[in-house]
Design a protein around this motif. Structure first.
Motif, PDB file in Angstrom:
ATOM      1  N   LEU A 179     -73.104  -0.793 -25.156  1.00 34.68           N
ATOM      2  CA  LEU A 179     -74.440  -1.275 -25.500  1.00 34.68           C
ATOM      3  C   LEU A 179     -75.000  -0.357 -26.569  1.00 34.68           C
ATOM      4  N   LEU A 191     -74.893  -5.844 -27.701  1.00 36.29           N
ATOM      5  CA  LEU A 191     -73.646  -5.699 -26.952  1.00 36.29           C
ATOM      6  C   LEU A 191     -72.481  -5.688 -27.937  1.00 36.29           C
ATOM      7  N   CYS A 250     -78.610 -11.607 -22.563  1.00 38.33           N
ATOM      8  CA  CYS A 250     -79.282 -10.318 -22.515  1.00 38.33           C
ATOM      9  C   CYS A 250     -80.488 -10.455 -21.594  1.00 38.33           C
TER      10      CYS A 250
END
Lengths: 115, 113
Positions: A66, A77, A92
């Motif tokens: 991340l 990501l 997300c």
């Protein structure tokens, strides 16, 4: 205002390449958690990775990392060495400490890995 | 380890019929519990969440209701289904604190005909 924004409805990546899925968030709570989930065609929601707002280092879980840029309020990501099984929807999400109970989800990004 | 169960996996119901979807969690106590709905190809819509027995928060005015009769049991109900109730229903749980991730059940695909 949207709490979580994912601006990429669909993405394509060549097998074995890396791909970045974008996510920006909006909160005034200094303490929060950020999450990514994978949803394959079967429908199950699979938790991938967590980043806390006070974490100094970017979270990593295997091929997932991340990219946390707090000042920009982004939590992208990165999937390294893509595999065909990575083809799925990716969501997300955020959870604020003060509200505590609600999770805010983005609209998702559909990732297709090309052999 | 914790597990979350949902049933049934698939359901086809006529318009106007009642609905009951059940979700149970094992291996944890005092979880937060959630019901989401996902239309085909869309994101998650939070329907209800619960922080304790009998404590239900509704996020969207619906034809649906939720109940939490036991600590680890969460039920989604409707008295009369509408066509617009079709979708994929997901139950999830999380710990109260710290604000970590939530875990999802396998989901129920509901088709209202």
């Amino acid at each position: 205002a949207q709490k979580i924004t994912q601006t990429q409805p669909g993405m394509f990546v060549q097998e074995k390449e890396a791909v970045t899925l974008d996510c920006t968030y909006d909160t005034s709570d200094p303490s929060y958690g950020l999450f990514w989930y994978k949803q394959p065609s079967s429908g199950e929601m699979i938790f991938l990775i967590y980043q806390g707002s006070y974490d100094q280092q970017n979270a990593t879980e295997g091929r997932y990392s991340l990219n946390f840029q707090k000042a920009r309020k982004s939590a992208n990501l990165v999937i390294s060495a893509s595999q065909l099984g990575d083809s799925a929807m990716y969501f997300c999400a955020m959870r604020e400490t003060n509200t505590g109970n609600q999770f805010y989800f983005g609209t998702g990004t559909s990732l297709t890995v090309i052999p | 380890s914790q597990t979350i169960h949902q049933w049934p996996a698939t359901l086809v119901q006529p318009v106007g019929s009642p609905l009951s979807l059940e979700c149970t969690v094992e291996g944890t106590s005092n979880p937060n519990l959630y019901w989401y709905r996902q239309a085909a190809g869309r994101g998650l819509q939070l329907l209800f969440y619960s922080v304790g027995i009998g404590q239900i928060s509704s996020e969207v005015p619906q034809n649906l209701s939720a109940s939490r009769p036991q600590d680890r049991q969460f039920i989604l109900s409707s008295k009369k289904l509408l066509l617009s109730d079709s979708g994929f229903y997901l139950c999830a749980w999380s710990v109260r604190y710290p604000p970590r991730e939530q875990y999802f059940g396998p989901g129920t695909r509901l088709t209202v005909t």
